[in-house]
Design an enzyme around this catalytic site. Sequence first.
Site, PDB file in Angstrom:
ATOM      1  CG  ASN A   9      -1.725   1.218   1.424  1.00  0.00           C
ATOM      2  OD1 ASN A   9      -1.822   2.048   0.514  1.00  0.00           O
ATOM      3  ND2 ASN A   9      -2.328   1.374   2.593  1.00  0.00           N
ATOM      4  CE  LYS A  11      -0.228   3.319   4.719  1.00  0.00           C
ATOM      5  NZ  LYS A  11      -0.174   3.458   6.175  1.00  0.00           N
ATOM      6  CG  HIS A  97      -5.970   2.041   5.371  1.00  0.00           C
ATOM      7  ND1 HIS A  97      -5.519   3.005   6.245  1.00  0.00           N
ATOM      8  CD2 HIS A  97      -4.934   1.192   5.180  1.00  0.00           C
ATOM      9  CE1 HIS A  97      -4.251   2.741   6.559  1.00  0.00           C
ATOM     10  NE2 HIS A  97      -3.873   1.650   5.917  1.00  0.00           N
ATOM     11  CD  GLU A  99      -2.994   5.664   6.665  1.00  0.00           C
ATOM     12  OE1 GLU A  99      -2.984   5.652   5.427  1.00  0.00           O
ATOM     13  OE2 GLU A  99      -2.070   5.170   7.355  1.00  0.00           O
ATOM     14  CD  GLU A 169      -3.503  -2.332   7.395  1.00  0.00           C
ATOM     15  OE1 GLU A 169      -2.447  -2.626   6.839  1.00  0.00           O
ATOM     16  OE2 GLU A 169      -4.097  -1.261   7.202  1.00  0.00           O
ATOM     17  N   GLY A 175       2.488   2.423  10.785  1.00  0.00           N
ATOM     18  CA  GLY A 175       3.465   3.497  10.622  1.00  0.00           C
ATOM     19  C   GLY A 175       4.206   3.870  11.897  1.00  0.00           C
ATOM     20  CB  SER A 215       5.196  -1.614  12.114  1.00  0.00           C
ATOM     21  OG  SER A 215       4.858  -0.244  12.330  1.00  0.00           O
TER      22      SER A 215
HETATM   23  P1  PGA Z   1       2.799   0.425   7.615  1.00  0.00           P
HETATM   24  O1  PGA Z   1       1.322   0.622   7.010  1.00  0.00           O
HETATM   25  O2  PGA Z   1       3.326  -0.870   7.049  1.00  0.00           O
HETATM   26  O3  PGA Z   1       3.578   1.601   7.145  1.00  0.00           O
HETATM   27  O4  PGA Z   1       2.653   0.357   9.099  1.00  0.00           O
HETATM   28  C1  PGA Z   1       0.457  -0.440   6.808  1.00  0.00           C
HETATM   29  C2  PGA Z   1      -0.859   0.052   6.234  1.00  0.00           C
HETATM   30  O5  PGA Z   1      -1.335   1.105   6.657  1.00  0.00           O
HETATM   31  O6  PGA Z   1      -1.450  -0.595   5.360  1.00  0.00           O
END
Ligand code: PGA
Length: 254
Positions: A9, A11, A97, A99, A169, A175, A215
């Site tokens: 992903n 983003k 997601h 976000e 997640e 992140g 992560s």
């Molecule tokens: P990350 O994000 O691997 O940077 O923690 C995962 C995601 O949000 O899909």
Amino acid sequence: MRKKIVAGNWKMNKFLTEGIQLTVDILVELERNPPKHTVILCPPFIHLSELSKVLKECSFIKIGAQNCYYKDSGAFTGEVSVPMLASLGIDYVITGHSERRQLFFETDEIIAQKVKAILAHGLKPIFCCGEPLDVREKNEHLNYVSNQVQKSLFNLSQQEIKSVVIAYEPIWAIGTGVNASPEQAQEMHLFIRNLLKEKFGNESADLTTILYGGSVKSENAATLFSKPDVDGGLIGGASLQASEFMKIVRSLPN
Ligand code: PGA
């Protein structure tokens, strides 16, 4: 046998030329030794058309969008519909997601409509769920995720659920550099699979791919992927560099 997947992903990262370069680097490396499982790249919308050309002949890398709207067309400024994505040969769409839930106020009901629309046009949703830190600290994470899954997926048919990929997640892991432990991931994945069993029966639940996200890095991927109900990963930051992403892809047992 359920499908194993590593999905990147991206983003809101990478200019188009950088995205094409990253894709080519991944493609060249995977062509040398094609994986048995599926690799999905989820770039920003403006990359989708070019990437579908670059990956036209490739059977093991699929393309996913990061979002969609649930109406087919109309006066929805700034939105992109599922039929538009389908016309480019896009296979997957991330939805739910955290976000999008937190920053763009997407509710369980909106996400349920998106899941329906994605399936109606023959694409596969990558449905994300996961709890915030305070919920985990109160030990209410199982209830929280159960609620998300029920509200957005329990209106599907037994046939439809087979096309859904779930990504667990935990928000506190996204992140942050702090991943869920393999045991925490396994506990939640098994819990989700059991929820699916109760609602859709054993066969559908056993066929549903459940990814872990938050992560994931080359150092922790193999131990997370070794758990029986962790069928791969949804990778954010670590998917932006070909060599790091490839190490994660190679950590998934065939
Ligand atoms: P990350 O994000 O691997 O940077 O923690 C995962 C995601 O949000 O899909």
